[in-house]
Design an enzyme around this catalytic site. Sequence first.
Site, PDB file in Angstrom:
ATOM      1  N   HIS A 362       0.800  -1.228   0.000  1.00 21.03           N
ATOM      2  CA  HIS A 362       0.000   0.000   0.000  1.00 21.03           C
ATOM      3  C   HIS A 362       0.828   1.272   0.000  1.00 21.03           C
ATOM      4  O   HIS A 362       0.288   2.334   0.300  1.00 21.03           O
ATOM      5  CB  HIS A 362      -0.914   0.018   1.230  1.00 21.03           C
ATOM      6  N   LYS A 554      -8.803  13.363   5.616  1.00 26.44           N
ATOM      7  CA  LYS A 554      -8.035  12.122   5.495  1.00 26.44           C
ATOM      8  C   LYS A 554      -6.998  12.108   6.612  1.00 26.44           C
ATOM      9  O   LYS A 554      -6.849  13.086   7.348  1.00 26.44           O
ATOM     10  CB  LYS A 554      -7.357  12.017   4.128  1.00 26.44           C
ATOM     11  N   ARG A 555      -6.306  10.992   6.731  1.00 26.20           N
ATOM     12  CA  ARG A 555      -5.223  10.896   7.704  1.00 26.20           C
ATOM     13  C   ARG A 555      -4.199  12.003   7.459  1.00 26.20           C
ATOM     14  O   ARG A 555      -3.873  12.316   6.325  1.00 26.20           O
ATOM     15  CB  ARG A 555      -4.567   9.516   7.586  1.00 26.20           C
ATOM     16  N   LYS A 560       0.358  14.068   2.155  1.00 29.44           N
ATOM     17  CA  LYS A 560      -1.015  14.368   1.756  1.00 29.44           C
ATOM     18  C   LYS A 560      -1.258  15.875   1.654  1.00 29.44           C
ATOM     19  O   LYS A 560      -2.292  16.317   1.181  1.00 29.44           O
ATOM     20  CB  LYS A 560      -1.999  13.730   2.739  1.00 29.44           C
ATOM     21  N   THR A 661      -8.954   6.159  -1.244  1.00 32.93           N
ATOM     22  CA  THR A 661     -10.349   5.755  -1.421  1.00 32.93           C
ATOM     23  C   THR A 661     -11.291   6.907  -1.083  1.00 32.93           C
ATOM     24  O   THR A 661     -12.438   6.916  -1.512  1.00 32.93           O
ATOM     25  CB  THR A 661     -10.696   4.527  -0.549  1.00 32.93           C
TER      26      THR A 661
END
Length: 816
Positions: A362, A554-555, A560, A661
């Site tokens: 991942h 998101k995390r 990110k 996702t």
Amino acid sequence: MNLPPGPPLRAIGATEPDFERDLVSNLYFQRGTTMESASVQDVYQSLAVTVRDRLVDRRARTATAHYAANPRCVYYLSAEYMLGRQLRQNLLYTGTEDVAADVLKGLGLSLDEVADFDVEPGLGNGGLGRLAACLLDALATADIPAVGYGIRYDLGLFRQTIVDGAQVERPDDWAFDGSPWEFPQQDDRQSVGFYGRVEDEDGRRHWIPAETVLGEPSHMLVPGYGTQTVNIVRLWRARADSDAFDLADFAAGRSAEAVQEVVRSENISKVLYPADSTEFGRELRLKQQYFLVSCSLRDIVRRFHLRNSDWAAFTDKTVIQLNDTHPALAVPELQRLLVDEYGLDWDTAWSITRRTFAYTCHTLLPEALETWPVELFARLLPRHLEIVYAINQAHLDEVEARFPGDGELRRRLSLIQEGPERRVRMAHLAVVGSHAVNGVAELHSRLLAETTLADFARLWPERFRNVTNGVSPRRFLRLANPRLAALISDRLGGDGWLTDLEQLRELAPLADDPEFQQRWRAVKRDNKLDLAGYARAATGIRIDPDALCDVHVKRFHEYKRQLLKLLHVVALHHRLRADPHTDVPRTVIFAGKAAPSYHAVKRIIQLINAVAAVVNADPAVAGRLTVVFLPDYNVTRAELITPAADLSEQISLAGKEASGTGNMKLALNGAVTIGTLDGANIELRDRVGADNFVLFGLDAPRAAEVRRGGYRPDQLAWSDPDLAAALEAIRGGRYGAGFGDVLDAILGRDEYLTVADFRSYLDAQDAAAAAWRDPARWTRMSILNTARCGFFSADRTVADYSDRIWRVDPIRVPPR
């Protein structure tokens, strides 16, 4: 005694009187109370059991059908599962939503009021865990025999609160009131060993652990939608054996010493991902990983032996999917079980092991590929290190035979990383011990084979393949967005799209229909009103439901690029103060958790809240810009934010995100994506159309080139007037003092090219605002995002795994 075939199930009716009878009966027999004296918690627990009973009926028939068929079964090993709340899902999957609502109404309660007592199991952190949950749902919906294996964490990750703008971690005691969805099975405990020594015994190596812990299982039901199949996720909880409590110490008043071994044992399943910044945390995390695989593999072997005795059939009946590197210890553990405990010769056992496992990687980040110090490995799992060495020697012999004399290649491919501290490479172990290795998006899978695992792809190109992620449309459209689901079902003439998401394509011709657009916008606005109500209650901040809802949820991680979004907010604040018409009215929503020891990212959270405090108090931008950080992001919060989002921020540096996702969930609910060519964004843009996706930033090859070419973020930053003004305002204390360390990270190394992508990002945001100013155009984009997202269903993902890796067939469960 002659018994009828099958389990002795009581009558479970589907009518309202049946349901009410069962609910009141459970209230009386399970909770020991009556409607007259019951609390809402009592009613919730009784309602949950009433719904669960209907799934137990299906589970019994599923187990019977699987036993009779003796099929090939998928076993999914994952360190985390983000299952989300269970009540609403199980009401949907049993077809009892309306019946339950009517019964509760007759008893003077609302379903919403009772459902608020449903607690999300604290078993996961981010996309890895939610993907696992979506795949289990899709496996059951496809009637594929499967069992998920994980750890039953007492406290989960953590509950996030914000104190003075900073993240504070609180225990997430998710099962404090008991979970009605769990089935404890104390009689299936497994014994797990640690430490000790290895001796020769009758010509074989024999591990004698110095410490043992019991793995106590419970399971939760995983129903399929529109089918009778109910699979399970089996969760292991660490328990001390009965001798761990020292009664003599307790009698002598040494109560802490008396329970020391109990605490030591049960710490293994206390929290998800203990911090590895200390020696204690590192050892506990490795213990946790071995605990998961040891318990799970013994259970898998037990299941195999229910109907089979010949080990030659094991790979015909068993496929084990490793969800990232956390369960990679399953490779040496299965080899150990086969050789040491079942007496198979090494080569036969290794053939079975290799053909049993498949591995999903991942990440592309080298630092995220787990390694463990050899010294720790040897101390905790001495026999397993011997096995790893033996696997490695055979592996390197194969490399030498294929590429003779290439010592550098051998070094790169070795399972052992040499250096001042020798370490075991867990991703290497997973690749060597598996028959298939997959990435989770087309770009990710290609970059895995070209960069991160390039040497292995050169050695075994046939093992590498792609399976793009997907999400559950039942969870993230039907349950999360019932208004939009109802509109879709109305226009498509039914809800067949819930198991065939490609049917959404039939919405595309309606994208320019004024009446349908108006209904679409009305649904979105009502969802934004729901979010506004929650945000006001949680933070005290008012949200305008008519403003552009711009979400970055998101995390939290530097790659990110929450910081890139925040710099846009600061630049926008300055521009709006100069010209209030420079942008459309906008609400920016941030949500997500940072790992407790990830201090750089926790500082970004603190800066977000500092900026929000200033912006939201500034009368010059009132009604034009609002910034909200919603605490404690989880599946429940995602189900609230996703239906309300207009603009989906998917802005990671190209080449860093495996898939994502959240991008799929938001687009499925009609959000327009602003994003880079990273992860599954590429496939998303290809499918929804370039006109319905706001693209910006460097692509992966260009990003790599910039990083190689003497990149100087400090020089570039001050040459952009908007970015320079934003940085100067933060450095000068406009949004609070003391954030110089955050700026240093991007003006120094800027590992994720925030500065390099800033101007492109700002221009893309202006393009998004221009599209928003035209309601018909934006609504068309929104409708087409939903209509063209059918590919991103977890049902398609499971079908791909089944065809390309697992080679499993469905087993139909007959109706009752």
